[in-house]
Design a protein around this motif. Structure first.
Motif, PDB file in Angstrom:
ATOM      1  N   GLY A   1       0.855  -1.178   0.000  1.00  0.00           N
ATOM      2  CA  GLY A   1       0.000   0.000   0.000  1.00  0.00           C
ATOM      3  C   GLY A   1       0.894   1.231   0.000  1.00  0.00           C
ATOM      4  O   GLY A   1       1.913   1.269   0.695  1.00  0.00           O
ATOM      5  N   LEU A   2       0.527   2.249  -0.786  1.00  0.00           N
ATOM      6  CA  LEU A   2       1.343   3.460  -0.894  1.00  0.00           C
ATOM      7  C   LEU A   2       0.487   4.675  -0.554  1.00  0.00           C
ATOM      8  O   LEU A   2      -0.556   4.910  -1.168  1.00  0.00           O
ATOM      9  CB  LEU A   2       1.909   3.592  -2.312  1.00  0.00           C
ATOM     10  N   LEU A   3       0.943   5.437   0.442  1.00  0.00           N
ATOM     11  CA  LEU A   3       0.300   6.687   0.836  1.00  0.00           C
ATOM     12  C   LEU A   3       1.258   7.829   0.570  1.00  0.00           C
ATOM     13  O   LEU A   3       2.447   7.743   0.914  1.00  0.00           O
ATOM     14  CB  LEU A   3      -0.069   6.661   2.325  1.00  0.00           C
ATOM     15  N   VAL A   4       0.769   8.898  -0.045  1.00  0.00           N
ATOM     16  CA  VAL A   4       1.615  10.055  -0.354  1.00  0.00           C
ATOM     17  C   VAL A   4       0.889  11.326   0.040  1.00  0.00           C
ATOM     18  O   VAL A   4      -0.345  11.370   0.121  1.00  0.00           O
ATOM     19  CB  VAL A   4       1.977  10.105  -1.860  1.00  0.00           C
ATOM     20  N   SER A   5       1.658  12.361   0.303  1.00  0.00           N
ATOM     21  CA  SER A   5       1.048  13.664   0.578  1.00  0.00           C
ATOM     22  C   SER A   5       0.570  14.270  -0.731  1.00  0.00           C
ATOM     23  O   SER A   5       1.162  14.053  -1.799  1.00  0.00           O
ATOM     24  CB  SER A   5       2.060  14.581   1.259  1.00  0.00           C
ATOM     25  N   ASP A   6      -0.493  15.040  -0.647  1.00  0.00           N
ATOM     26  CA  ASP A   6      -1.106  15.625  -1.842  1.00  0.00           C
ATOM     27  C   ASP A   6      -0.391  16.928  -2.213  1.00  0.00           C
ATOM     28  O   ASP A   6      -0.967  18.020  -2.167  1.00  0.00           O
ATOM     29  CB  ASP A   6      -2.592  15.875  -1.585  1.00  0.00           C
ATOM     30  N   ASP A   7       0.880  16.813  -2.579  1.00  0.00           N
ATOM     31  CA  ASP A   7       1.678  17.960  -3.013  1.00  0.00           C
ATOM     32  C   ASP A   7       2.765  17.452  -3.949  1.00  0.00           C
ATOM     33  O   ASP A   7       2.799  16.267  -4.302  1.00  0.00           O
ATOM     34  CB  ASP A   7       2.278  18.697  -1.808  1.00  0.00           C
ATOM     35  N   ASP A   8       3.654  18.335  -4.365  1.00  0.00           N
ATOM     36  CA  ASP A   8       4.696  17.941  -5.322  1.00  0.00           C
ATOM     37  C   ASP A   8       5.563  16.817  -4.781  1.00  0.00           C
ATOM     38  O   ASP A   8       5.939  15.903  -5.516  1.00  0.00           O
ATOM     39  CB  ASP A   8       5.575  19.151  -5.671  1.00  0.00           C
ATOM     40  N   TYR A   9       5.873  16.882  -3.500  1.00  0.00           N
ATOM     41  CA  TYR A   9       6.718  15.840  -2.891  1.00  0.00           C
ATOM     42  C   TYR A   9       6.076  14.468  -3.038  1.00  0.00           C
ATOM     43  O   TYR A   9       6.672  13.522  -3.558  1.00  0.00           O
ATOM     44  CB  TYR A   9       6.931  16.174  -1.414  1.00  0.00           C
ATOM     45  N   GLY A  10       4.813  14.363  -2.625  1.00  0.00           N
ATOM     46  CA  GLY A  10       4.147  13.066  -2.644  1.00  0.00           C
ATOM     47  C   GLY A  10       3.794  12.592  -4.034  1.00  0.00           C
ATOM     48  O   GLY A  10       3.989  11.411  -4.385  1.00  0.00           O
ATOM     49  N   LEU A  11       3.276  13.487  -4.892  1.00  0.00           N
ATOM     50  CA  LEU A  11       2.825  13.077  -6.221  1.00  0.00           C
ATOM     51  C   LEU A  11       3.996  12.691  -7.115  1.00  0.00           C
ATOM     52  O   LEU A  11       3.903  11.749  -7.915  1.00  0.00           O
ATOM     53  CB  LEU A  11       2.004  14.201  -6.858  1.00  0.00           C
ATOM     54  N   ASN A  12       5.125  13.400  -6.989  1.00  0.00           N
ATOM     55  CA  ASN A  12       6.315  13.012  -7.754  1.00  0.00           C
ATOM     56  C   ASN A  12       6.844  11.658  -7.302  1.00  0.00           C
ATOM     57  O   ASN A  12       7.268  10.831  -8.109  1.00  0.00           O
ATOM     58  CB  ASN A  12       7.411  14.072  -7.610  1.00  0.00           C
TER      59      ASN A  12
ATOM     60  N   VAL B   1       1.997  -4.312   4.306  1.00  0.00           N
ATOM     61  CA  VAL B   1       3.060  -3.299   4.283  1.00  0.00           C
ATOM     62  C   VAL B   1       2.491  -1.999   3.738  1.00  0.00           C
ATOM     63  O   VAL B   1       1.885  -1.971   2.671  1.00  0.00           O
ATOM     64  CB  VAL B   1       4.248  -3.760   3.418  1.00  0.00           C
ATOM     65  N   VAL B   2       2.689  -0.914   4.491  1.00  0.00           N
ATOM     66  CA  VAL B   2       2.221   0.415   4.079  1.00  0.00           C
ATOM     67  C   VAL B   2       3.425   1.338   3.990  1.00  0.00           C
ATOM     68  O   VAL B   2       4.156   1.517   4.971  1.00  0.00           O
ATOM     69  CB  VAL B   2       1.199   0.987   5.082  1.00  0.00           C
ATOM     70  N   ILE B   3       3.628   1.914   2.812  1.00  0.00           N
ATOM     71  CA  ILE B   3       4.721   2.853   2.589  1.00  0.00           C
ATOM     72  C   ILE B   3       4.125   4.252   2.555  1.00  0.00           C
ATOM     73  O   ILE B   3       3.176   4.514   1.812  1.00  0.00           O
ATOM     74  CB  ILE B   3       5.440   2.552   1.255  1.00  0.00           C
ATOM     75  N   ALA B   4       4.669   5.152   3.373  1.00  0.00           N
ATOM     76  CA  ALA B   4       4.120   6.508   3.471  1.00  0.00           C
ATOM     77  C   ALA B   4       5.190   7.533   3.135  1.00  0.00           C
ATOM     78  O   ALA B   4       6.160   7.696   3.882  1.00  0.00           O
ATOM     79  CB  ALA B   4       3.562   6.753   4.870  1.00  0.00           C
ATOM     80  N   PHE B   5       5.006   8.219   2.000  1.00  0.00           N
ATOM     81  CA  PHE B   5       5.835   9.359   1.630  1.00  0.00           C
ATOM     82  C   PHE B   5       5.008  10.606   1.957  1.00  0.00           C
ATOM     83  O   PHE B   5       4.223  11.077   1.135  1.00  0.00           O
ATOM     84  CB  PHE B   5       6.177   9.329   0.139  1.00  0.00           C
ATOM     85  N   ALA B   6       5.157  11.101   3.152  1.00  0.00           N
ATOM     86  CA  ALA B   6       4.337  12.224   3.602  1.00  0.00           C
ATOM     87  C   ALA B   6       5.088  12.986   4.678  1.00  0.00           C
ATOM     88  O   ALA B   6       6.101  12.532   5.217  1.00  0.00           O
ATOM     89  CB  ALA B   6       2.998  11.719   4.134  1.00  0.00           C
ATOM     90  N   HIS B   7       4.568  14.174   4.991  1.00  0.00           N
ATOM     91  CA  HIS B   7       5.158  14.996   6.040  1.00  0.00           C
ATOM     92  C   HIS B   7       4.598  14.571   7.385  1.00  0.00           C
ATOM     93  O   HIS B   7       3.550  13.927   7.480  1.00  0.00           O
ATOM     94  CB  HIS B   7       4.867  16.471   5.765  1.00  0.00           C
ATOM     95  N   ALA B   8       5.285  14.977   8.444  1.00  0.00           N
ATOM     96  CA  ALA B   8       4.857  14.597   9.793  1.00  0.00           C
ATOM     97  C   ALA B   8       3.455  15.108  10.087  1.00  0.00           C
ATOM     98  O   ALA B   8       2.663  14.435  10.765  1.00  0.00           O
ATOM     99  CB  ALA B   8       5.848  15.141  10.818  1.00  0.00           C
ATOM    100  N   SER B   9       3.101  16.288   9.569  1.00  0.00           N
ATOM    101  CA  SER B   9       1.760  16.835   9.814  1.00  0.00           C
ATOM    102  C   SER B   9       0.690  15.958   9.170  1.00  0.00           C
ATOM    103  O   SER B   9      -0.380  15.739   9.763  1.00  0.00           O
ATOM    104  CB  SER B   9       1.677  18.258   9.260  1.00  0.00           C
ATOM    105  N   ASN B  10       0.958  15.450   7.938  1.00  0.00           N
ATOM    106  CA  ASN B  10       0.010  14.525   7.305  1.00  0.00           C
ATOM    107  C   ASN B  10      -0.142  13.249   8.106  1.00  0.00           C
ATOM    108  O   ASN B  10      -1.254  12.718   8.270  1.00  0.00           O
ATOM    109  CB  ASN B  10       0.464  14.177   5.890  1.00  0.00           C
ATOM    110  N   MET B  11       0.963  12.746   8.614  1.00  0.00           N
ATOM    111  CA  MET B  11       0.940  11.488   9.356  1.00  0.00           C
ATOM    112  C   MET B  11       0.198  11.630  10.675  1.00  0.00           C
ATOM    113  O   MET B  11      -0.471  10.696  11.133  1.00  0.00           O
ATOM    114  CB  MET B  11       2.371  10.998   9.604  1.00  0.00           C
ATOM    115  N   LEU B  12       0.292  12.811  11.309  1.00  0.00           N
ATOM    116  CA  LEU B  12      -0.437  13.019  12.566  1.00  0.00           C
ATOM    117  C   LEU B  12      -1.939  12.901  12.351  1.00  0.00           C
ATOM    118  O   LEU B  12      -2.646  12.234  13.128  1.00  0.00           O
ATOM    119  CB  LEU B  12      -0.090  14.399  13.129  1.00  0.00           C
TER     120      LEU B  12
END
Length: 564
Positions: free
Chosen positions: A14-25, A71-82
């Motif tokens: 499973g892949l979780l990303v932040s909804d911004d340039d960092y996550g989408l790229n 398995v969950v992979i998270a490319f996100a900022h700490a604020s998103n994860m909170l």
């Protein structure tokens, strides 16, 4: 990340990303690299909302809860994860192996007792930790009253000073009284005696990257200064000048930078201008006293001269599972030897069925896409994972079934011989003569051969018996039936009337296993032969032997129809 996934054979992710340039790229890059490596498939891909959208978070956590991916992979900022973890705790989604990007691997705000039942055991990638020589001494020399500071720097230092010492500097507009005197900053406070994270240099990660970047720039500038006109890298072998230095000229020198830091890390760039990565692999450990420790359990170093750039101290990794072992995260279990892999329509390539190999085929590897046929003299073993020499199985004269069929065959042959003798002895009688005695003798001979050819199917097979058995019976039986058809037009009419629409046959022996195929075919031969013998010659022998008074021309003519 991909190297860690391969190490633990995690293919259903499973892949979780932040909804911004960092996550989408990252999402695009990760999907592309995952497809190229063939190392796994995404069970789901979700972008974490920027705002605290409760409905969206509930939907995402619901998907995680229902998915078979562990398995969950998270490319996100700490604020998103909170925000995400609040919903994970609310829905009590345990039993997941989290993988953290460098953005939240070392985030202290997530390392709380309420989150640890869910995040303990997390594996994360962190920017390389390093040491910066002299940094602590430099920080301890910072004073708010230093003349070397610019006004902007002075203001920044004063703000810092007030923050760490919980005091205020005197300003002209500040009212002075006895109550505020104890909270005034003097500028003589001692940083060395203060416990503050500002002086904690044990975990320098982004700072170490800045340190290397500054040194890379310094090396590039140094190389520019060392350039000798006439041997430079630019047009007509010219050199760059610090006065009027163009960015592309500096980039040219930066790409050639190659040095080693005091911490022992090598810094260089590839042809694309990217620094060759060095990362630490971190593990969130939940200690017995309830505290949390994020420990370095490995590294990824693409500068290392080895085939596998990933070094992991697997025995030191904390796994937040009852087994204390890495979890399994696959859409379908590997297909064992003896089966082949069959893709499921409309599902990722990681999801498949395992179909056993057919008889006479085998597969000796896991996840084989097809089964291989055994050589002609071999057949597959019951497990279908290798071929074995074929065992010669035959209908023996010594076993009950063989004895029974042999007795029946010889009995039929003897019966044909007896009938042949009876017809020979009474060849001048009306019954024999009225039925074309020559054809009757030929039919008896062919039936005798039919009975005898069944013996070719019994006993140890020989090349000549295998080649002769089908031909012998075919010729004998066809000869017999041909004689019957020639014998009388009445019989021909009967055959035509009962012709079953083109659909004298089902070879049942084809589906019979081993020696029973021979037994079924012999039974068919004997049944056909006995049927013809009794049907054609039974009534005639009955008249000749038991009713001789009817074996006269007058009696035959009185019946109204000839005996056939």
């Amino acid at each position: 990340m991909l190297q860690i996934l391969r190490r633990f054979k995690w293919t259903w992710l499973g892949l979780l990303v932040s909804d911004d340039d960092y996550g989408l790229n990252v999402a695009r890059s990760f999907q592309s690299d995952l497809a190229l490596s063939g190392g796994g498939c995404l069970a789901y891909l979700e972008a974490l909302p920027k705002s605290n959208d409760v409905d969206d978070l509930q939907r995402i956590v619901g998907i995680m809860k229902k998915s078979t991916s562990r398995v969950v992979i998270a490319f996100a900022h700490a604020s998103n994860m909170l925000k995400l973890m609040e919903e994970v705790v609310r829905q009590n989604v345990t039993g997941l192996q989290w993988m953290a990007s460098e953005a939240w691997t070392t985030a202290v705000v997530l390392q709380t007792p309420s989150y640890m039942p869910f995040l303990a055991g997390t594996l994360g990638i962190a920017i390389r930790r390093g040491e910066i020589p002299g940094l602590r001494d430099f920080l301890l020399r910072i004073r708010p009253d230093k003349e070397t500071h610019s006004n902007q720097d002075k203001n920044l230092v004063k703000q810092f000073w007030e923050h760490v010492f919980h005091c205020k500097f005197m300003t002209p507009d500040m009212e002075f009284d006895g109550k505020t005197q104890g909270k005034l900053c003097t500028g003589n406070e001692i940083l060395k005696n203060l416990e503050t994270e500002f002086l904690d240099l044990s975990n320098l990660r982004p700072e170490y990257n800045v340190y290397k970047a500054v040194y890379a720039l310094a090396h590039a500038l140094h190389d520019i200064l060392q350039c000798v006109p006439g041997s430079g890298p630019f047009k007509e072998q010219s050199c760059a000048r610090l006065q009027g230095l163009e960015p592309w000229q500096l980039l040219n020198y930066l790409q050639r930078v190659n040095f080693t830091t005091d911490f022992g890390d090598q810094v260089s760039f590839d042809e694309s201008g990217d620094v060759l990565p060095i990362y630490d692999v971190m593990n969130w450990m939940w200690l017995s006293d309830g505290t949390t420790e994020v420990r370095n359990v490995g590294e990824v170093n693409e500068l290392a001269s080895r085939l596998d750039n990933l070094i992991l101290q697997e025995k030191q990794i904390f796994w937040n599972f009852e087994s204390k072992k890495p979890p399994k995260s696959v859409c379908s279990e590997s297909c064992p030897a003896g089966t082949r892999l069959a893709r499921k329509n409309g599902e990722p390539v990681c999801c498949f069925d395992c179909i056993p190999c057919s008889e006479g085929q085998f597969s000796n590897k896991t996840d084989s896409t097809q089964c291989t046929s055994c050589p002609e003299e071999f057949w597959s073993n019951p497990q279908r994972d290798h071929c074995e020499p074929k065992i010669i199985e035959f209908l023996s004269y010594m076993e009950p079934l063989g004895i029974s069929l042999t007795t029946a065959s010889l009995s039929g042959t003897l019966l044909c011989t007896i009938v042949f003798g009876i017809f020979t002895h009474h060849r001048t009688t009306p019954v024999v003569r009225a039925n074309n005695s020559e054809l009757s003798f030929l039919i008896l001979l062919s039936l005798k051969l039919c009975f005898l050819c069944s013996l070719l199917f019994i006993g140890h097979p020989r090349l000549w018996t295998c080649q002769l058995r089908q031909a012998a019976f075919g010729i004998s039986f066809v000869l017999c039936v041909s004689c019957i058809l020639v014998k009388t037009m009445v019989v021909l009419a009967v055959f035509k009337a009962s012709k079953p629409g083109g659909g004298a046959f089902i070879p049942a022996y084809i589906n019979s296993p081993g020696k029973y195929a021979d037994a079924v075919e012999v039974f068919a031969i004997l049944a056909s032969s006995f049927g013809l013998l009794l049907a054609l010659f039974g009534p005639k022998c009955y008249i000749i032997i038991l009713k001789p008074e009817k074996n006269t021309r007058k009696a035959l003519m009185g019946r109204g129809t000839p005996i056939s």
